[in-house]
Design a protein around this motif. Structure first.
Motif, PDB file in Angstrom:
ATOM      1  N   TYR A 134     -64.586 -33.415  26.531  1.00 17.31           N
ATOM      2  CA  TYR A 134     -63.906 -33.060  27.774  1.00 17.31           C
ATOM      3  C   TYR A 134     -64.250 -31.609  28.069  1.00 17.31           C
ATOM      4  O   TYR A 134     -63.781 -30.699  27.398  1.00 17.31           O
ATOM      5  N   ARG A 181     -74.603 -30.805  33.689  1.00 14.89           N
ATOM      6  CA  ARG A 181     -74.947 -32.194  33.374  1.00 14.89           C
ATOM      7  C   ARG A 181     -76.196 -32.251  32.488  1.00 14.89           C
ATOM      8  O   ARG A 181     -76.295 -33.092  31.589  1.00 14.89           O
ATOM      9  N   LEU A 184     -75.470 -31.850  28.924  1.00 16.12           N
ATOM     10  CA  LEU A 184     -74.837 -33.027  28.326  1.00 16.12           C
ATOM     11  C   LEU A 184     -75.771 -34.232  28.300  1.00 16.12           C
ATOM     12  O   LEU A 184     -75.317 -35.374  28.229  1.00 16.12           O
ATOM     13  N   ASP A 188     -73.122 -39.765  27.452  1.00 18.40           N
ATOM     14  CA  ASP A 188     -72.948 -40.585  28.652  1.00 18.40           C
ATOM     15  C   ASP A 188     -71.791 -40.019  29.468  1.00 18.40           C
ATOM     16  O   ASP A 188     -70.649 -39.954  28.983  1.00 18.40           O
ATOM     17  N   ILE A 189     -72.072 -39.601  30.695  1.00 16.06           N
ATOM     18  CA  ILE A 189     -71.030 -39.024  31.547  1.00 16.06           C
ATOM     19  C   ILE A 189     -70.190 -40.142  32.154  1.00 16.06           C
ATOM     20  O   ILE A 189     -70.709 -41.051  32.806  1.00 16.06           O
ATOM     21  N   GLN A 192     -66.208 -37.224  36.498  1.00  5.32           N
ATOM     22  CA  GLN A 192     -66.439 -35.853  36.949  1.00  5.32           C
ATOM     23  C   GLN A 192     -65.491 -35.566  38.096  1.00  5.32           C
ATOM     24  O   GLN A 192     -65.291 -36.415  38.973  1.00  5.32           O
ATOM     25  N   VAL A 210     -65.724 -32.487  33.372  1.00  4.49           N
ATOM     26  CA  VAL A 210     -66.598 -33.610  33.055  1.00  4.49           C
ATOM     27  C   VAL A 210     -66.091 -34.267  31.787  1.00  4.49           C
ATOM     28  O   VAL A 210     -65.781 -33.582  30.797  1.00  4.49           O
ATOM     29  N   ALA A 212     -67.356 -36.997  28.970  1.00  2.00           N
ATOM     30  CA  ALA A 212     -68.562 -37.656  28.497  1.00  2.00           C
ATOM     31  C   ALA A 212     -68.303 -38.292  27.143  1.00  2.00           C
ATOM     32  O   ALA A 212     -67.419 -37.872  26.389  1.00  2.00           O
TER      33      ALA A 212
END
Length: 215
Positions: A134, A181, A184, A188-189, A192, A210, A212
């Motif tokens: 997070y 992004r 990261l 896997d996002i 958002q 975000v 993920a």
């Protein structure tokens, strides 16, 4: 440039007196049980940890490079586990030790690309498969004051656009969402959201959060 090379000068001084404000969206943690192993990396004085504790989470660890901030947190909340990072970004825990890592307004305190990549690699290392990151951080601002200092700092020191110095000596960085992004890329996002925050120097700023997952 000394504070760019040694941020502890700031965070063990005036930085240890700051108030941090990025909000926690607990709906993002709805799938996480109360016994989840949660690491708050760059925990400061433990504000987010205290909120997590109030929501029923119990297996919490906060780490920060600043002994002064950790000391402040221990005084405020002696019931929380707060530790000083001896060799940042390394966390003295085995791979897959945590189910959730919280990274609130941390990348903004790390101006260097390589240092950011090293931190995210360490976060991925300690996250268990299926674990959540997070992240909450500050975006590039579109006002004239901020754009002028981004440009001035890049021209003077050759830093990435978005790096700047505050009036009280912190060297910080604001990011384009695509930069975050990209950091990261091994995760896997899932979610958002853009938010407004009050910075540690009491200015309004645009930010992003975000969520993920580690594959």
């Amino acid at each position: 440039m000394s504070d760019l090379e040694n941020p502890l000068v700031y965070w063990d001084g005036v930085g240890a007196t700051k108030t941090f404000t990025h909000p926690v969206n607990f709906t993002w943690l709805a799938e996480v049980g109360p016994n989840a192993r949660i690491l708050d990396y760059g925990c400061g004085y433990g504000r987010v940890m205290a909120e997590l504790h109030e929501q029923g989470f119990r297996d919490l660890l906060g780490v920060d490079l600043s002994p002064a901030l950790i000391a402040r947190g221990r005084q405020l909340r002696p019931d929380l586990r707060l530790e000083v990072l001896d060799s940042p970004p390394t966390v003295a825990h085995a791979p897959a030790s945590f189910d959730v890592v919280v990274l609130f307004a941390v990348l903004t305190c790390i101006p260097d690309d390589d240092a950011q990549r090293a931190l995210i690699a360490e976060v991925v290392r300690v996250l268990a498969p299926g674990g959540l990151l997070y992240l909450s951080d500050v975006l590039l601002q579109d006002d004239e004051r901020n754009q002028a200092r981004y440009t001035a700092y890049a021209e003077q020191f050759g830093t990435p656009y978005g790096v700047f110095a505050t009036g009280d000596g912190a060297v910080c960085r604001h990011h384009h969402i695509n930069e975050l992004r990209t950091r990261l890329k091994d995760l896997d996002i899932l979610e958002q959201r853009r938010i407004d925050v009050i910075t540690m120097n009491r200015n309004r700023a645009k930010a992003v959060q975000v969520l993920a997952r580690k594959p």
